[in-house]
Motif scaffolding. Structure first.
Motif, PDB file in Angstrom:
ATOM      1  N   LEU A  52      -1.934  -4.418  -6.282  1.00 28.91           N
ATOM      2  CA  LEU A  52      -0.859  -5.281  -6.741  1.00 28.91           C
ATOM      3  C   LEU A  52       0.346  -5.159  -5.802  1.00 28.91           C
ATOM      4  CD1 LEU A  52      -1.013  -4.611 -10.588  1.00 28.91           C
ATOM      5  CD2 LEU A  52      -1.785  -6.672  -9.375  1.00 28.91           C
ATOM      6  N   GLU A  53       1.096  -6.235  -5.654  1.00 28.32           N
ATOM      7  CA  GLU A  53       2.252  -6.228  -4.765  1.00 28.32           C
ATOM      8  C   GLU A  53       3.237  -5.120  -5.122  1.00 28.32           C
ATOM      9  OE1 GLU A  53       4.150  -9.997  -4.488  1.00 28.32           O
ATOM     10  OE2 GLU A  53       2.415 -11.009  -3.618  1.00 28.32           O
ATOM     11  N   SER A  54       3.352  -4.810  -6.399  1.00 22.38           N
ATOM     12  CA  SER A  54       4.279  -3.767  -6.841  1.00 22.38           C
ATOM     13  C   SER A  54       3.893  -2.383  -6.347  1.00 22.38           C
ATOM     14  CB  SER A  54       4.374  -3.764  -8.367  1.00 22.38           C
ATOM     15  OG  SER A  54       3.089  -3.558  -8.943  1.00 22.38           O
ATOM     16  N   ASP A  55       2.656  -2.235  -5.854  1.00 17.98           N
ATOM     17  CA  ASP A  55       2.164  -0.938  -5.390  1.00 17.98           C
ATOM     18  C   ASP A  55       2.131  -0.852  -3.863  1.00 17.98           C
ATOM     19  OD1 ASP A  55       1.742  -0.009  -8.007  1.00 17.98           O
ATOM     20  OD2 ASP A  55      -0.194  -1.036  -8.106  1.00 17.98           O
ATOM     21  N   GLU A  56       2.945  -1.648  -3.195  1.00 18.00           N
ATOM     22  CA  GLU A  56       2.953  -1.699  -1.727  1.00 18.00           C
ATOM     23  C   GLU A  56       3.234  -0.323  -1.105  1.00 18.00           C
ATOM     24  OE1 GLU A  56       2.473  -3.056   2.023  1.00 18.00           O
ATOM     25  OE2 GLU A  56       2.166  -4.295   0.243  1.00 18.00           O
ATOM     26  N   ASP A  57       4.195   0.404  -1.655  1.00 18.28           N
ATOM     27  CA  ASP A  57       4.523   1.713  -1.075  1.00 18.28           C
ATOM     28  C   ASP A  57       3.325   2.655  -1.122  1.00 18.28           C
ATOM     29  OD1 ASP A  57       7.061   0.806  -0.588  1.00 18.28           O
ATOM     30  OD2 ASP A  57       7.997   1.853  -2.285  1.00 18.28           O
ATOM     31  N   ASP A  58       2.612   2.662  -2.250  1.00 13.00           N
ATOM     32  CA  ASP A  58       1.417   3.501  -2.359  1.00 13.00           C
ATOM     33  C   ASP A  58       0.347   3.055  -1.366  1.00 13.00           C
ATOM     34  OD1 ASP A  58       2.439   5.113  -4.359  1.00 13.00           O
ATOM     35  OD2 ASP A  58       1.621   3.891  -5.982  1.00 13.00           O
ATOM     36  N   ALA A  59       0.186   1.740  -1.216  1.00 11.37           N
ATOM     37  CA  ALA A  59      -0.819   1.223  -0.285  1.00 11.37           C
ATOM     38  C   ALA A  59      -0.523   1.649   1.149  1.00 11.37           C
ATOM     39  CB  ALA A  59      -0.893  -0.297  -0.385  1.00 11.37           C
TER      40      ALA A  59
END
Length: 266
Positions: A52-59
């Protein structure tokens, strides 16, 4: 999270079991998905992950681990509850790599409701079904035409499929569906030389636990297992490596339990 999950950053050692393979992993930003992406990269695979876009930092953290292993990674922020987004992700993987050797359907949604069915809204039920079941169906259907003989599909089920918790009724329902879907698809996919299996984790310490469960469920999480603790993502990743590699060349339609001893009905 107070206790950070172990994805294998300092412990997983690859042995070339996936050299030159192309793996598409959903939910690859954190938890089991990150551990699988890291293990696959250290085994020699190139990655495409979605989140999900909200998880960009984790990605981006996952991407760094894959690149440090000397492999390439494509990041695809997307919402898998929309069929066309699933198609676009498969199309992008094929455009960049020409094929898909390993498909890992790992992305999942859950929201514990201590009140059980009375507290599960239609909106929550629909989101859980579309994320966990529909996306698995769409991605398998769309990926199979691009998977050469010897390829592998791995769907993530759960101990919840056979030992469901009332507060996770909708989630458990999807995980049981995934196990049955896996066994059925294995029969037809075998004709093109593609194996279809599932990993059924038990309680595993991931951000999903902290984000979707009330505090009283988080406390003591995993203590009900014979091993008396929750598993770490790295302890689950090895099962995915096995099912993706030639070591499991005669294994299909299987649900492989990684539960700390909790039974999973076959």
């Amino acid at each position: 999270m107070e206790e950070q999950p172990d994805h294998g950053e300092d412990s997983y050692r690859g042995h070339g079991r996936l050299d030159g393979k192309v793996a598409l992993v959903t939910g690859g930003d954190s938890g089991i998905g990150r551990a699988v992406a890291l293990a696959f990269a250290r085994e020699g695979a190139d990655l495409v992950i979605c989140y999900l876009e909200s998880d960009e930092d984790d990605a981006q953290v996952t991407a760094g681990l894959v690149r440090d292993a000397g492999r390439t990674i494509t990041l695809v922020p997307t919402d898998l509850t929309i069929e066309e987004n699933c198609r676009a992700m498969v199309d992008r993987t094929v455009a960049e790599h020409g094929r898909i050797d390993v498909l890992v359907n790992n992305a999942a949604y859950q929201l514990a409701q201590p009140g059980g069915i009375a507290d599960i809204t239609t909106e929550q039920f629909d989101r859980t079904m579309r994320t966990n079941l529909y996306a698995t169906f769409w991605l398998c259907k769309m990926s199979l035409p691009h998977m050469p003989a010897g390829s592998s599909i791995i769907n993530t089920s759960s101990v919840q499929a056979s030992s469901p918790s009332p507060e996770l009724l909708d989630y458990a329902t999807t995980k049981a569906g995934i196990a049955t879907f896996t066994r059925a698809l294995a029969w037809s996919a075998a004709s093109q030389g593609v194996r279809v299996n599932s990993v059924a984790p038990g309680p595993t310490w991931t951000p999903l636990v902290r984000a979707t469960m009330p505090e009283e469920m988080v406390e003591g999480f995993g203590e009900n297992t014979p091993m008396g603790r929750a598993g770490q993502p790295v302890e689950v990743a090895g099962a995915f490596v096995y099912l993706a590699s030639k070591e499991s060349a005669y294994v299909t339609g299987e649900v492989l339990a990684v539960t700390g001893g909790l039974p999973v009905i076959a």
